[in-house]
Design a protein around this motif. Sequence first.
Motif, PDB file in Angstrom:
ATOM      1  N   SER A 432       0.857  -1.178   0.000  1.00 59.09           N
ATOM      2  CA  SER A 432       0.000   0.000   0.000  1.00 59.09           C
ATOM      3  C   SER A 432       0.890   1.223   0.000  1.00 59.09           C
ATOM      4  O   SER A 432       1.507   1.545   1.017  1.00 59.09           O
ATOM      5  N   SER A 433       0.992   1.888  -1.160  1.00 56.31           N
ATOM      6  CA  SER A 433       1.867   3.055  -1.300  1.00 56.31           C
ATOM      7  C   SER A 433       3.294   2.664  -0.929  1.00 56.31           C
ATOM      8  O   SER A 433       3.889   1.803  -1.563  1.00 56.31           O
ATOM      9  N   THR A 434       3.837   3.267   0.121  1.00 54.29           N
ATOM     10  CA  THR A 434       5.206   2.964   0.551  1.00 54.29           C
ATOM     11  C   THR A 434       5.226   1.929   1.661  1.00 54.29           C
ATOM     12  O   THR A 434       6.249   1.767   2.335  1.00 54.29           O
ATOM     13  N   ASN A 435       4.117   1.230   1.872  1.00 50.84           N
ATOM     14  CA  ASN A 435       3.997   0.320   3.006  1.00 50.84           C
ATOM     15  C   ASN A 435       3.892  -1.130   2.549  1.00 50.84           C
ATOM     16  O   ASN A 435       3.408  -1.428   1.453  1.00 50.84           O
ATOM     17  N   LEU A 436       4.351  -2.027   3.432  1.00 47.65           N
ATOM     18  CA  LEU A 436       4.060  -3.450   3.326  1.00 47.65           C
ATOM     19  C   LEU A 436       3.143  -3.805   4.487  1.00 47.65           C
ATOM     20  O   LEU A 436       3.411  -3.432   5.628  1.00 47.65           O
ATOM     21  N   VAL A 437       2.067  -4.529   4.193  1.00 50.59           N
ATOM     22  CA  VAL A 437       1.022  -4.755   5.189  1.00 50.59           C
ATOM     23  C   VAL A 437       0.733  -6.244   5.303  1.00 50.59           C
ATOM     24  O   VAL A 437       0.682  -6.967   4.292  1.00 50.59           O
ATOM     25  N   THR A 438       0.546  -6.707   6.536  1.00 48.03           N
ATOM     26  CA  THR A 438       0.104  -8.072   6.789  1.00 48.03           C
ATOM     27  C   THR A 438      -0.712  -8.080   8.071  1.00 48.03           C
ATOM     28  O   THR A 438      -0.860  -7.045   8.735  1.00 48.03           O
ATOM     29  N   VAL A 513       2.334  -3.238   9.968  1.00 50.61           N
ATOM     30  CA  VAL A 513       2.706  -2.430   8.807  1.00 50.61           C
ATOM     31  C   VAL A 513       4.178  -2.042   8.882  1.00 50.61           C
ATOM     32  O   VAL A 513       4.661  -1.589   9.929  1.00 50.61           O
ATOM     33  N   LEU A 514       4.889  -2.204   7.749  1.00 47.07           N
ATOM     34  CA  LEU A 514       6.245  -1.683   7.570  1.00 47.07           C
ATOM     35  C   LEU A 514       6.134  -0.453   6.678  1.00 47.07           C
ATOM     36  O   LEU A 514       5.674  -0.544   5.537  1.00 47.07           O
ATOM     37  N   GLN A 515       6.543   0.689   7.189  1.00 41.37           N
ATOM     38  CA  GLN A 515       6.454   1.925   6.414  1.00 41.37           C
ATOM     39  C   GLN A 515       7.857   2.369   5.996  1.00 41.37           C
ATOM     40  O   GLN A 515       8.748   2.524   6.833  1.00 41.37           O
ATOM     41  N   PHE A 516       8.038   2.591   4.680  1.00 44.64           N
ATOM     42  CA  PHE A 516       9.324   3.010   4.137  1.00 44.64           C
ATOM     43  C   PHE A 516       9.291   4.490   3.787  1.00 44.64           C
ATOM     44  O   PHE A 516       8.220   5.086   3.612  1.00 44.64           O
ATOM     45  N   GLY A 517      10.491   5.078   3.661  1.00 48.25           N
ATOM     46  CA  GLY A 517      10.582   6.504   3.416  1.00 48.25           C
ATOM     47  C   GLY A 517      10.329   6.898   1.979  1.00 48.25           C
ATOM     48  O   GLY A 517      10.084   8.069   1.686  1.00 48.25           O
ATOM     49  N   ALA A 518      10.395   5.948   1.055  1.00 48.07           N
ATOM     50  CA  ALA A 518      10.196   6.241  -0.373  1.00 48.07           C
ATOM     51  C   ALA A 518       9.492   5.043  -1.000  1.00 48.07           C
ATOM     52  O   ALA A 518       9.402   3.969  -0.399  1.00 48.07           O
ATOM     53  N   PRO A 519       8.973   5.203  -2.238  1.00 52.75           N
ATOM     54  CA  PRO A 519       8.330   4.063  -2.902  1.00 52.75           C
ATOM     55  C   PRO A 519       9.252   2.856  -2.959  1.00 52.75           C
ATOM     56  O   PRO A 519      10.474   2.991  -3.120  1.00 52.75           O
ATOM     57  N   LEU A 520       8.682   1.676  -2.830  1.00 57.45           N
ATOM     58  CA  LEU A 520       9.459   0.442  -2.797  1.00 57.45           C
ATOM     59  C   LEU A 520      10.160   0.216  -4.123  1.00 57.45           C
ATOM     60  O   LEU A 520       9.581   0.403  -5.188  1.00 57.45           O
TER      61      LEU A 520
END
Length: 545
Positions: A432-438, A513-520
């Motif tokens: 989801s956007s810059t996030n990985l979700v489980t 949720v893992l949120q990253f600083g930029a698009p994956l």
Amino acid sequence: MNNYAPYRSPKRSSSRRKRQESVLFLALGVLISFVCVGVIGLALYLGGYNPFVFPFNLTATALSARNANCKVLIDKAIQASGGYCGKTNSNNVCYGNITIKAELAPGATQRFSERGDTVAVNELRSLSASPLDLKSDEWGIAVFKVIANLPRSLPGETVTMVVFGNTTLDNQSGNLQSFYFYSELGQIACEAVPFDGLMITVPDGSGVRMNVNGAEVTLTGNASLKAVQNGEMEVTLFKGAGRIVANGQEQYFGAGQKVHVGLGGENGVQSVSGPSAPEPLTQQELNTACTMTGQDCSPAEIIPVSAGEAQQQIESQITFTPTPIYTLTPTPTFTASVTATGTVFIFPSWTASVTRTRTPTLTPARTATRTRTPTPTRTRTRTPTRTPIQTNTPTVTLTPTVTDTPTDTATPTETLPPVSCGSISLDPVTQSSTNLVTNITNNNLAPITIASFHADWVKTAASPSQKLSILSLNGAPIWNISDNTPPSDIPTEGNWMNGADRTIPGSTTRSFVLQFGAPLETGNYQFSITFDVGCPVTSTLFSVP
């Protein structure tokens, strides 16, 4: 007339001479054939190929020269594999040394044809490593990195498995927790590595459990495995403890021992017998370990572990008993019996109304000050009026006999069953956007708490500012210390947020949720979570196209 004609041999004698000549020519032909075959065989053997493995055909000098050439090629191959595959991420396989033939899963996008190429384990269906070939300078090596999956393993720890030589591995299960392998016969006989197969290296304190050729193999130390179709699979242990279950039979073994399992079935590599009793190692197994790892070159370097000790070690790894006792929320009983004694305590009072009823005792002090008449006895009136102030204050008897040893006797009123690691699961990862979700699901009755976290993620020169920024549980951040370099290990790389709730109650699902600083960036992403009870769970591999 001369009655004596010249003497002629009978025809039968001429025929016999021809037969003798034929036999002589035939014997000479056979002799020449044997000589030719011997010369060709010797040439092949000296070149490193030995189809019949008859070392007595070689002189001591030729045998020594061949072994030296083998050792040079093997050392060079191992060094090259270490250089190309030294930074392989977990749950990936690396092309270590030429030549490897691989079959990838449909839709796999990563290349796996040159040294240093890596693909996710679940994208590899099978591979075959080339045998040792001194002429073409080949010896196939593939390096696997898989997550240690025994309960007491530290989060993120990886087990290294090296496939070497004339070996084929079938990973149709996709996760390498179940696979088949075998080595072809007719390989070069080399003193440094007398057989082809697998070498497994396990970090101290960790362990791995896999299904190999239909047998369940559990290891807490370094081992080698070899298998021959319709022959035997041999598991050799150089360190730690091992357990093998095959055909309904169980066998424990320890460092310095090996066990065998018979192979057969339709493909020739299915376990068809129970494991043998443990046997001591031979110098061949030690030579292989010494060449591949630089350790365990002699029996003196191995700390022996008996089968009984191995069983204790394995059981302590598998049957993890959590130390916390999970109880229902206690209901403390506070008995605040206030008694008016003359002693003052600094404990907090739960009945503040008692102190306010004593405030009228201040009025005598104020009336006494008004007796400042012109009479010179001011000193006499001050002393009696101030002393009551100090003596009267203790009458606010703050002696709550609140038995503030709260009878919160942590004796549980109900003990919940121990946590089962198999009742903890992760949903497939989504983006989801810059996030990985489980989602984390805890199907146990007792709660579990996130203790540590490991993530393999992608960062390239195309996005130098990429970072793992925040971890959230059920919408609330539990870690917010940015990590700029993969992989990420928490709390090693920044502790959890103070006061953050990392608990998943029993029979509950929480979003993670893992949120990253930029698009994956393009590549493979995977993470593992270990809980306070020692249970690890690993996410499905998520690939960004």
